[in-house]
Design a protein around this motif. Sequence first.
Motif, PDB file in Angstrom:
ATOM      1  N   GLU A  91       0.825  -1.210   0.000  1.00 62.44           N
ATOM      2  CA  GLU A  91       0.000   0.000   0.000  1.00 62.44           C
ATOM      3  C   GLU A  91       0.856   1.255   0.000  1.00 62.44           C
ATOM      4  O   GLU A  91       0.420   2.323  -0.432  1.00 62.44           O
ATOM      5  N   LYS A  92       2.103   1.156   0.471  1.00 65.37           N
ATOM      6  CA  LYS A  92       2.975   2.323   0.510  1.00 65.37           C
ATOM      7  C   LYS A  92       3.495   2.677  -0.876  1.00 65.37           C
ATOM      8  O   LYS A  92       4.012   3.758  -1.083  1.00 65.37           O
ATOM      9  N   ALA A  93       3.419   1.727  -1.831  1.00 68.84           N
ATOM     10  CA  ALA A  93       3.966   1.981  -3.158  1.00 68.84           C
ATOM     11  C   ALA A  93       3.011   2.750  -4.050  1.00 68.84           C
ATOM     12  O   ALA A  93       3.394   3.238  -5.107  1.00 68.84           O
ATOM     13  N   SER A  94       1.736   2.885  -3.636  1.00 68.84           N
ATOM     14  CA  SER A  94       0.764   3.531  -4.506  1.00 68.84           C
ATOM     15  C   SER A  94       0.957   5.030  -4.596  1.00 68.84           C
ATOM     16  O   SER A  94       0.729   5.634  -5.621  1.00 68.84           O
ATOM     17  N   ALA A  95       1.376   5.655  -3.519  1.00 63.73           N
ATOM     18  CA  ALA A  95       1.560   7.103  -3.529  1.00 63.73           C
ATOM     19  C   ALA A  95       2.475   7.485  -2.381  1.00 63.73           C
ATOM     20  O   ALA A  95       2.515   6.812  -1.363  1.00 63.73           O
ATOM     21  N   PRO A  96       3.241   8.555  -2.519  1.00 58.33           N
ATOM     22  CA  PRO A  96       4.127   8.963  -1.429  1.00 58.33           C
ATOM     23  C   PRO A  96       3.330   9.446  -0.226  1.00 58.33           C
ATOM     24  O   PRO A  96       2.231   9.942  -0.351  1.00 58.33           O
ATOM     25  N   ALA A  97       3.920   9.312   0.954  1.00 51.20           N
ATOM     26  CA  ALA A  97       3.255   9.757   2.181  1.00 51.20           C
ATOM     27  C   ALA A  97       3.392  11.257   2.333  1.00 51.20           C
ATOM     28  O   ALA A  97       4.086  11.922   1.575  1.00 51.20           O
ATOM     29  N   GLN A  98       2.709  11.786   3.342  1.00 51.99           N
ATOM     30  CA  GLN A  98       2.779  13.217   3.594  1.00 51.99           C
ATOM     31  C   GLN A  98       4.203  13.634   3.917  1.00 51.99           C
ATOM     32  O   GLN A  98       4.880  12.987   4.692  1.00 51.99           O
ATOM     33  N   ALA A  99       4.671  14.707   3.296  1.00 49.41           N
ATOM     34  CA  ALA A  99       5.998  15.244   3.576  1.00 49.41           C
ATOM     35  C   ALA A  99       5.848  16.581   4.290  1.00 49.41           C
ATOM     36  O   ALA A  99       4.866  17.287   4.107  1.00 49.41           O
ATOM     37  N   SER A 100       6.817  16.900   5.147  1.00 50.93           N
ATOM     38  CA  SER A 100       6.785  18.163   5.849  1.00 50.93           C
ATOM     39  C   SER A 100       8.215  18.625   6.050  1.00 50.93           C
ATOM     40  O   SER A 100       9.162  17.933   5.704  1.00 50.93           O
ATOM     41  N   GLY A 101       8.372  19.822   6.644  1.00 44.61           N
ATOM     42  CA  GLY A 101       9.702  20.340   6.878  1.00 44.61           C
ATOM     43  C   GLY A 101       9.912  21.660   6.175  1.00 44.61           C
ATOM     44  O   GLY A 101       8.974  22.278   5.656  1.00 44.61           O
ATOM     45  N   THR A 102      11.144  22.103   6.139  1.00 45.51           N
ATOM     46  CA  THR A 102      11.501  23.386   5.547  1.00 45.51           C
ATOM     47  C   THR A 102      12.612  23.184   4.529  1.00 45.51           C
ATOM     48  O   THR A 102      13.555  22.427   4.785  1.00 45.51           O
ATOM     49  N   THR A 103      12.509  23.838   3.382  1.00 46.51           N
ATOM     50  CA  THR A 103      13.524  23.718   2.338  1.00 46.51           C
ATOM     51  C   THR A 103      13.557  25.008   1.521  1.00 46.51           C
ATOM     52  O   THR A 103      12.733  25.908   1.728  1.00 46.51           O
ATOM     53  N   ALA A 104      14.504  25.077   0.596  1.00 50.19           N
ATOM     54  CA  ALA A 104      14.597  26.236  -0.284  1.00 50.19           C
ATOM     55  C   ALA A 104      13.628  26.068  -1.455  1.00 50.19           C
ATOM     56  O   ALA A 104      13.330  24.950  -1.880  1.00 50.19           O
ATOM     57  N   GLU A 105      13.140  27.191  -1.990  1.00 53.14           N
ATOM     58  CA  GLU A 105      12.174  27.118  -3.087  1.00 53.14           C
ATOM     59  C   GLU A 105      12.781  26.437  -4.306  1.00 53.14           C
ATOM     60  O   GLU A 105      12.118  25.611  -4.954  1.00 53.14           O
ATOM     61  N   SER A 106      14.025  26.748  -4.643  1.00 56.42           N
ATOM     62  CA  SER A 106      14.643  26.153  -5.825  1.00 56.42           C
ATOM     63  C   SER A 106      14.771  24.640  -5.672  1.00 56.42           C
ATOM     64  O   SER A 106      14.535  23.880  -6.625  1.00 56.42           O
ATOM     65  N   THR A 107      15.126  24.185  -4.460  1.00 59.50           N
ATOM     66  CA  THR A 107      15.236  22.747  -4.213  1.00 59.50           C
ATOM     67  C   THR A 107      13.879  22.075  -4.347  1.00 59.50           C
ATOM     68  O   THR A 107      13.750  20.986  -4.930  1.00 59.50           O
ATOM     69  N   PHE A 108      12.850  22.725  -3.822  1.00 56.66           N
ATOM     70  CA  PHE A 108      11.510  22.164  -3.902  1.00 56.66           C
ATOM     71  C   PHE A 108      11.028  22.087  -5.349  1.00 56.66           C
ATOM     72  O   PHE A 108      10.394  21.114  -5.760  1.00 56.66           O
ATOM     73  N   ARG A 109      11.337  23.119  -6.130  1.00 53.55           N
ATOM     74  CA  ARG A 109      10.915  23.097  -7.544  1.00 53.55           C
ATOM     75  C   ARG A 109      11.563  21.926  -8.289  1.00 53.55           C
ATOM     76  O   ARG A 109      10.911  21.267  -9.106  1.00 53.55           O
ATOM     77  N   ARG A 110      12.832  21.646  -8.013  1.00 50.51           N
ATOM     78  CA  ARG A 110      13.475  20.496  -8.656  1.00 50.51           C
ATOM     79  C   ARG A 110      12.804  19.202  -8.230  1.00 50.51           C
ATOM     80  O   ARG A 110      12.632  18.278  -9.031  1.00 50.51           O
ATOM     81  N   GLU A 111      12.407  19.127  -6.954  1.00 48.86           N
ATOM     82  CA  GLU A 111      11.722  17.940  -6.460  1.00 48.86           C
ATOM     83  C   GLU A 111      10.379  17.754  -7.182  1.00 48.86           C
ATOM     84  O   GLU A 111      10.011  16.636  -7.547  1.00 48.86           O
ATOM     85  N   VAL A 112       9.664  18.840  -7.384  1.00 49.38           N
ATOM     86  CA  VAL A 112       8.381  18.768  -8.094  1.00 49.38           C
ATOM     87  C   VAL A 112       8.594  18.301  -9.527  1.00 49.38           C
ATOM     88  O   VAL A 112       7.867  17.445 -10.050  1.00 49.38           O
ATOM     89  N   ARG A 113       9.615  18.855 -10.215  1.00 49.87           N
ATOM     90  CA  ARG A 113       9.873  18.455 -11.599  1.00 49.87           C
ATOM     91  C   ARG A 113      10.268  16.981 -11.695  1.00 49.87           C
ATOM     92  O   ARG A 113       9.899  16.284 -12.647  1.00 49.87           O
ATOM     93  N   ASP A 114      11.014  16.506 -10.693  1.00 51.45           N
ATOM     94  CA  ASP A 114      11.346  15.083 -10.682  1.00 51.45           C
ATOM     95  C   ASP A 114      10.099  14.231 -10.513  1.00 51.45           C
ATOM     96  O   ASP A 114      10.008  13.120 -11.045  1.00 51.45           O
TER      97      ASP A 114
END
Length: 365
Positions: free
Chosen positions: A287-310
């Motif tokens: 069941e864990k493979a169907s979708a990623p779990a909730q993520a939280s925390g603090t990061t830089a906007e540029s790092t987050f944008r790369r994560e979204v594109r991935d």
Amino acid sequence: MAIDWTQFEKQFADLRKSFAKPTSANAPDGTDSAGGYDLSSFQTQIGTAQQKLDSAQSALKNYYTTRYDQEYNTRGLGDIKTKIANLDSKIAGEKGTRDESISKTRRNPYYSAATITGESSEIERLANSTINNYVDERNSLAGEYNSTLDEVTKKVAAETGEKEREVDELKYNLASLTKQMSDYKDTLRSELDRESDDQHWEAEFMLKLQEADQRAKEASSGNGNSTASERFSARIDQGLEPDPSLRATAERLMSQGINDPTRLGYSGDLAVQLESEIAYLRKQSPEKASAPAQASGTTAESTFRREVRDAWKEGYNAEQLKQVYGNVQFTDSKKSASEIIDDEWRIKTAGGVGGFLGRLFRIGV
């Protein structure tokens, strides 16, 4: 090339005699040991392995705290800390006495300005000399305390790490023995179901080959001479968890929806082991493979944008990512995670020449 079956059968018969299972008359414990295996011996080995594991786990419980306290007391760190506290009190007391004496001198109505200045300077000089001696002694003790405490912390951490590795090895050995017992029972049941002597002997021969293969695995993983890579491969071959020590890291990557550890900078054997651990955990909990779990925390906007594109590459859409990253905050932006995801989705799906140019120089879109 033609095979001399007569010679082959003769050699096979000789081989069978060398593999002949001991009868109850010549077995050490008087029991029948089919296929060269001894059920009683297996049970003894498993019981011994379990006792060793229980003992090692019991020794590891509260080990760090106990050893830390022992080393702390043995090195006399408590006494040093008390001396530092006493010196701090003396320093504060000398400063108070100095300031009070100077204050009384200045308030003396019978002293001239020159006398007040001279008396105050002398009081300050004498007091500061004593204070500085206390400060030097205090700083010397503090340096000794800090360096010794660092040694104690590193030593106890190293000892605890050895105890933890010992427990992991014992768990691995117990799991290996348990699997051997299971394999033996399965093979024995299959052998007992055979009807003819030839079939019975063939099963006996195959069982002996399996034993030889198992001994080879034990030689490479259980005698302390195997490499970490060999033990890792052996665990995978036996259907065991590849590397329990990487479980927490693998679960964190899974919670972020990451299947490829190299995306976060892992490389070499570590990346391979993490990927295998992730695959194992996903099989245990599909069941864990169907979708990623909730993520939280603090990061830089540029790092987050790369994560979204991935994430686009793995087939996630904007709404799925909003559910996953809704609690993420940014160190350098007041935008919400949903706003950035919508922005990246517009860039990804924009049509026409403008959309093409907008994606042209954005890696990962």
